[in-house]
Design an enzyme around this catalytic site. Structure first.
Site, short mmCIF file in Angstrom:
data_model
loop_
_atom_site.label_atom_id
_atom_site.label_comp_id
_atom_site.label_asym_id
_atom_site.label_seq_id
_atom_site.Cartn_x
_atom_site.Cartn_y
_atom_site.Cartn_z
N CYS A 25 0.49 9.48 10.45
CA CYS A 25 -0.08 9.69 11.79
C CYS A 25 1.06 9.96 12.78
O CYS A 25 2.25 9.81 12.45
CB CYS A 25 -0.90 8.47 12.22
SG CYS A 25 0.08 7.04 12.71
N GLU A 34 3.30 2.76 7.00
CA GLU A 34 4.68 3.12 7.37
C GLU A 34 5.36 1.98 8.14
O GLU A 34 6.58 1.81 8.07
CB GLU A 34 4.70 4.39 8.23
CG GLU A 34 4.25 5.64 7.49
CD GLU A 34 2.74 5.87 7.50
OE1 GLU A 34 1.99 4.91 7.73
OE2 GLU A 34 2.32 7.01 7.27
N ASN A 86 -1.11 -0.43 4.51
CA ASN A 86 -1.70 -0.74 5.82
C ASN A 86 -2.30 -2.14 5.83
O ASN A 86 -2.81 -2.63 4.80
CB ASN A 86 -2.70 0.33 6.28
CG ASN A 86 -3.78 0.65 5.28
OD1 ASN A 86 -3.64 0.42 4.09
ND2 ASN A 86 -4.90 1.17 5.77
N VAL A 87 -2.21 -2.77 6.99
CA VAL A 87 -2.69 -4.14 7.19
C VAL A 87 -3.53 -4.12 8.46
O VAL A 87 -2.99 -4.04 9.57
CB VAL A 87 -1.51 -5.13 7.32
CG1 VAL A 87 -2.04 -6.56 7.48
CG2 VAL A 87 -0.57 -5.05 6.12
N CYS A 143 3.51 7.16 13.37
CA CYS A 143 4.37 6.90 12.22
C CYS A 143 5.38 8.01 11.99
O CYS A 143 6.46 7.77 11.45
CB CYS A 143 3.51 6.63 10.99
SG CYS A 143 2.65 5.05 11.16
N CYS A 186 0.04 0.37 10.25
CA CYS A 186 0.00 1.43 9.25
C CYS A 186 0.94 1.09 8.09
O CYS A 186 1.86 0.27 8.24
CB CYS A 186 0.44 2.76 9.87
SG CYS A 186 -0.81 3.55 10.89
N1 THU Z 1 -3.06 4.72 8.25
C1 THU Z 1 -1.82 4.46 7.74
O1 THU Z 1 -1.57 3.39 7.18
N2 THU Z 1 -0.87 5.41 7.88
C2 THU Z 1 -1.07 6.64 8.44
O2 THU Z 1 -0.12 7.38 8.65
C3 THU Z 1 -2.44 7.06 8.75
C4 THU Z 1 -3.40 5.93 8.95
C5 THU Z 1 -4.09 3.69 8.13
C6 THU Z 1 -4.39 2.97 9.42
C7 THU Z 1 -5.79 2.46 9.17
O3 THU Z 1 -5.69 1.20 8.54
C8 THU Z 1 -6.39 3.46 8.19
O4 THU Z 1 -5.32 4.24 7.69
C9 THU Z 1 -7.43 4.38 8.82
O5 THU Z 1 -6.91 5.01 9.94
#
Ligand code: THU
Length: 133
Positions: free
Chosen positions: A88, A57, A44-45, A91, A55
């Site tokens: 999520c 993904e 995630n960035v 994603c 995210c």
């Molecule tokens: N996040 C992801 O990278 N992928 C997911 O499927 C769930 C959420 C990240 C987004 C954000 O940077 C952090 O988790 C908290 O929500």
């Protein structure tokens, strides 16, 4: 193709360490195999404008496409502890587009197909029902 789930989980844990998550403090790492055997990763960035956050993904799917495309066949996603988390909702839709119902997902309840993770998904085939086509 045989899926090496241990390697996939380890790759997800490794890339989680590269996450840019200063706002949530919730680093995420994702890893997947493509149908040609490629191992793809993403983290995630986040962004000061919170809603712009990518995210894990998102970067994984970008790696799939920029690396030549193909289909996702197996996917794992982990949190800071290295524990499997669910993608999520947004994603799940991304994964559906590039893996479809048969993509295998490492979930907290075991390895499940995307058809269980996103039941009755809306997908590319639904667009074939456009008027006049
Ligand atoms: N996040 C992801 O990278 N992928 C997911 O499927 C769930 C959420 C990240 C987004 C954000 O940077 C952090 O988790 C908290 O929500």
């Amino acid at each position: 193709m045989t899926i090496d789930w241990d390697t996939l989980r380890e790759a997800a844990r490794d890339v989680m360490l590269r996450a840019y998550a200063p706002y949530s403090g919730f680093p995420v790492g994702a890893a997947a195999y493509a149908d040609d055997g490629r191992l793809l990763v993403g983290c995630n960035v986040e962004n000061a404008a919170y809603g712009v956050t990518l995210c894990a993904e998102c970067s994984l799917v970008s790696a799939l496409i920029t690396g030549g495309g193909g289909r996702l066949v197996a996917f794992a996603c982990v949190n800071r502890d290295g524990t499997a988390i669910m993608p999520c909702g947004r994603c799940r839709q991304l994964l559906w587009e590039h893996g479809g119902p048969e993509l295998l997902v490492d979930t907290p309840r075991g390895i499940l197909p995307m058809s269980d993770v996103l039941p009755q998904a809306f997908g590319p085939e639904d667009l074939a029902v456009r008027e006049g086509e």
